[in-house]
Design a protein around this motif. Sequence first.
Motif, PDB file in Angstrom:
ATOM      1  N   ILE A   1       0.836  -1.203   0.000  1.00 13.04           N
ATOM      2  CA  ILE A   1       0.000   0.000   0.000  1.00 13.04           C
ATOM      3  C   ILE A   1       0.869   1.251   0.000  1.00 13.04           C
ATOM      4  N   ASN A   2       1.950   1.221   0.765  1.00 15.42           N
ATOM      5  CA  ASN A   2       2.802   2.408   0.912  1.00 15.42           C
ATOM      6  C   ASN A   2       3.678   2.685  -0.300  1.00 15.42           C
ATOM      7  N   ARG A   3       3.529   1.906  -1.349  1.00 12.55           N
ATOM      8  CA  ARG A   3       4.219   2.234  -2.600  1.00 12.55           C
ATOM      9  C   ARG A   3       3.682   3.545  -3.182  1.00 12.55           C
ATOM     10  N   PHE A   4       2.481   3.939  -2.742  1.00 12.59           N
ATOM     11  CA  PHE A   4       1.865   5.162  -3.233  1.00 12.59           C
ATOM     12  C   PHE A   4       2.087   6.286  -2.224  1.00 12.59           C
ATOM     13  N   ASP A   5       2.306   7.503  -2.731  1.00 13.68           N
ATOM     14  CA  ASP A   5       2.528   8.663  -1.872  1.00 13.68           C
ATOM     15  C   ASP A   5       1.200   9.171  -1.307  1.00 13.68           C
ATOM     16  N   GLY A   6       1.275   9.852  -0.157  1.00 17.23           N
ATOM     17  CA  GLY A   6       0.096  10.485   0.416  1.00 17.23           C
ATOM     18  C   GLY A   6      -0.938   9.518   0.946  1.00 17.23           C
ATOM     19  N   ILE A   7      -0.492   8.312   1.295  1.00 16.56           N
ATOM     20  CA  ILE A   7      -1.418   7.286   1.771  1.00 16.56           C
ATOM     21  C   ILE A   7      -1.556   7.350   3.290  1.00 16.56           C
ATOM     22  N   GLU A   8      -2.799   7.206   3.774  1.00 16.53           N
ATOM     23  CA  GLU A   8      -3.076   7.049   5.200  1.00 16.53           C
ATOM     24  C   GLU A   8      -3.939   5.802   5.346  1.00 16.53           C
ATOM     25  N   LEU A   9      -3.725   5.037   6.410  1.00 12.93           N
ATOM     26  CA  LEU A   9      -4.531   3.832   6.564  1.00 12.93           C
ATOM     27  C   LEU A   9      -4.791   3.490   8.021  1.00 12.93           C
ATOM     28  N   ALA A  10      -5.830   2.706   8.211  1.00 12.27           N
ATOM     29  CA  ALA A  10      -6.197   2.205   9.535  1.00 12.27           C
ATOM     30  C   ALA A  10      -6.524   0.720   9.393  1.00 12.27           C
ATOM     31  N   ILE A  11      -5.967  -0.088  10.286  1.00 11.10           N
ATOM     32  CA  ILE A  11      -6.176  -1.532  10.264  1.00 11.10           C
ATOM     33  C   ILE A  11      -7.093  -1.905  11.418  1.00 11.10           C
ATOM     34  N   ALA A  12      -8.282  -2.391  11.090  1.00 10.42           N
ATOM     35  CA  ALA A  12      -9.261  -2.778  12.107  1.00 10.42           C
ATOM     36  C   ALA A  12      -9.484  -1.650  13.111  1.00 10.42           C
ATOM     37  N   GLY A  13      -9.566  -0.420  12.606  1.00  7.07           N
ATOM     38  CA  GLY A  13      -9.802   0.729  13.464  1.00  7.07           C
ATOM     39  C   GLY A  13      -8.570   1.305  14.113  1.00  7.07           C
ATOM     40  N   GLU A  14      -7.395   0.715  13.882  1.00  6.59           N
ATOM     41  CA  GLU A  14      -6.147   1.207  14.461  1.00  6.59           C
ATOM     42  C   GLU A  14      -5.402   2.039  13.411  1.00  6.59           C
ATOM     43  N   ARG A  15      -5.253   3.332  13.682  1.00 10.62           N
ATOM     44  CA  ARG A  15      -4.566   4.217  12.748  1.00 10.62           C
ATOM     45  C   ARG A  15      -3.085   3.854  12.677  1.00 10.62           C
ATOM     46  N   VAL A  16      -2.571   3.758  11.483  1.00 12.03           N
ATOM     47  CA  VAL A  16      -1.165   3.425  11.259  1.00 12.03           C
ATOM     48  C   VAL A  16      -0.396   4.713  10.995  1.00 12.03           C
ATOM     49  N   ILE A  17       0.654   4.968  11.801  1.00  8.69           N
ATOM     50  CA  ILE A  17       1.501   6.138  11.621  1.00  8.69           C
ATOM     51  C   ILE A  17       2.947   5.672  11.484  1.00  8.69           C
ATOM     52  N   ASN A  18       3.874   6.629  11.420  1.00  6.88           N
ATOM     53  CA  ASN A  18       5.288   6.289  11.197  1.00  6.88           C
ATOM     54  C   ASN A  18       5.875   5.416  12.305  1.00  6.88           C
ATOM     55  N   THR A  19       5.381   5.573  13.530  1.00 11.16           N
ATOM     56  CA  THR A  19       5.932   4.810  14.655  1.00 11.16           C
ATOM     57  C   THR A  19       5.160   3.530  14.944  1.00 11.16           C
ATOM     58  N   THR A  20       4.157   3.219  14.135  1.00  9.03           N
ATOM     59  CA  THR A  20       3.344   2.022  14.369  1.00  9.03           C
ATOM     60  C   THR A  20       4.178   0.755  14.221  1.00  9.03           C
ATOM     61  N   ALA A  21       3.994  -0.151  15.167  1.00 10.13           N
ATOM     62  CA  ALA A  21       4.665  -1.455  15.118  1.00 10.13           C
ATOM     63  C   ALA A  21       3.622  -2.542  14.896  1.00 10.13           C
ATOM     64  N   ILE A  22       3.903  -3.419  13.939  1.00  8.01           N
ATOM     65  CA  ILE A  22       3.057  -4.592  13.695  1.00  8.01           C
ATOM     66  C   ILE A  22       3.883  -5.811  14.064  1.00  8.01           C
ATOM     67  N   ARG A  23       3.482  -6.520  15.101  1.00  6.55           N
ATOM     68  CA  ARG A  23       4.287  -7.647  15.557  1.00  6.55           C
ATOM     69  C   ARG A  23       3.439  -8.639  16.331  1.00  6.55           C
ATOM     70  N   ASP A  24       4.081  -9.753  16.664  1.00 10.90           N
ATOM     71  CA  ASP A  24       3.441 -10.804  17.455  1.00 10.90           C
ATOM     72  C   ASP A  24       3.759 -10.579  18.924  1.00 10.90           C
ATOM     73  N   ILE A  25       2.714 -10.485  19.746  1.00 10.70           N
ATOM     74  CA  ILE A  25       2.874 -10.363  21.191  1.00 10.70           C
ATOM     75  C   ILE A  25       2.070 -11.463  21.864  1.00 10.70           C
ATOM     76  N   ASN A  26       2.772 -12.400  22.470  1.00  9.93           N
ATOM     77  CA  ASN A  26       2.132 -13.527  23.167  1.00  9.93           C
ATOM     78  C   ASN A  26       1.188 -14.312  22.254  1.00  9.93           C
ATOM     79  N   GLY A  27       1.597 -14.465  21.004  1.00 13.57           N
ATOM     80  CA  GLY A  27       0.804 -15.268  20.078  1.00 13.57           C
ATOM     81  C   GLY A  27      -0.299 -14.511  19.369  1.00 13.57           C
ATOM     82  N   TYR A  28      -0.415 -13.198  19.593  1.00 15.47           N
ATOM     83  CA  TYR A  28      -1.447 -12.384  18.955  1.00 15.47           C
ATOM     84  C   TYR A  28      -0.802 -11.354  18.044  1.00 15.47           C
ATOM     85  N   THR A  29      -1.388 -11.157  16.872  1.00 16.03           N
ATOM     86  CA  THR A  29      -0.926 -10.108  15.972  1.00 16.03           C
ATOM     87  C   THR A  29      -1.434  -8.768  16.486  1.00 16.03           C
ATOM     88  N   THR A  30      -0.513  -7.821  16.694  1.00 18.59           N
ATOM     89  CA  THR A  30      -0.888  -6.528  17.260  1.00 18.59           C
ATOM     90  C   THR A  30      -0.514  -5.386  16.324  1.00 18.59           C
TER      91      THR A  30
END
Length: 238
Positions: A134-163
């Motif tokens: 998605i970020n191949r395009f400029d000026g993109i903003e997105l939210a995953i399942a209601g969670e706003r994604v910004i420059n400091t957003t981390a997507i990782r596994d915590i205790n077996g759950y995708t966060t």
Amino acid sequence: MKKRIAGRFTVILFVIGFMSATQYNTVNTDDSRDYRDTWEIRQQLSREKQVHSELLSEIGLLDDTLAKYSDKATQDPQAVLKETVEDLRRSAGLSQITGPGIELEVSPSLEAVALGSEITEIPPDLLIRLVNEINRFDGIELAIAGERVINTTAIRDINGYTTVNTDPISTPPLTIAITSKSMEEARKLYSYLSASTIHEDFYIDDLTIAISEPQEQLTLPAFDEKIQMGYLEAGEGE
């Protein structure tokens, strides 16, 4: 006589050996020429031009900000300051945003449902790959399942759950909302993602991606958590 023949034979062998060594060095000389094909060179050039375009856009935004201060600072400096702060909040994802965009609906595949397969969260690495697409395009903003994604957003596994932003996201079905700078950009993103091989990667994990038609008005929530600034330090006297 025998010594003369032996001497000549030695000279002939020396000449043959010297010629063989010369030929071997010629064949094994490193060729530093660039053998990249035209397409690879064009791709590299395209990336460099994109970086140049992004830098020019940033310079333009800074020039606009300076112009606002020059024109309005003497009239209403507080209004200019508030406007600048709001622009920065919007750029950082701290404000709700509305604009043209598309929605992705990630759901279990029909085969997984029919076979009664266990539906689990989207693996973090797979979700990161989708975000990178998605970020191949400029000026993109997105939210995953209601969670706003910004420059400091981390997507990782915590205790077996995708966060996302340390908050666990629900198991599919879930929605990924994306806004862009214009309807034209939204249509380009729609076409790009429709043809992307990311669908195959999701299908391997028993998931499918349905892409909505571009919408004129799509609203993303603001980032509502504290931004981590552990790497920023104030200088002396500040």
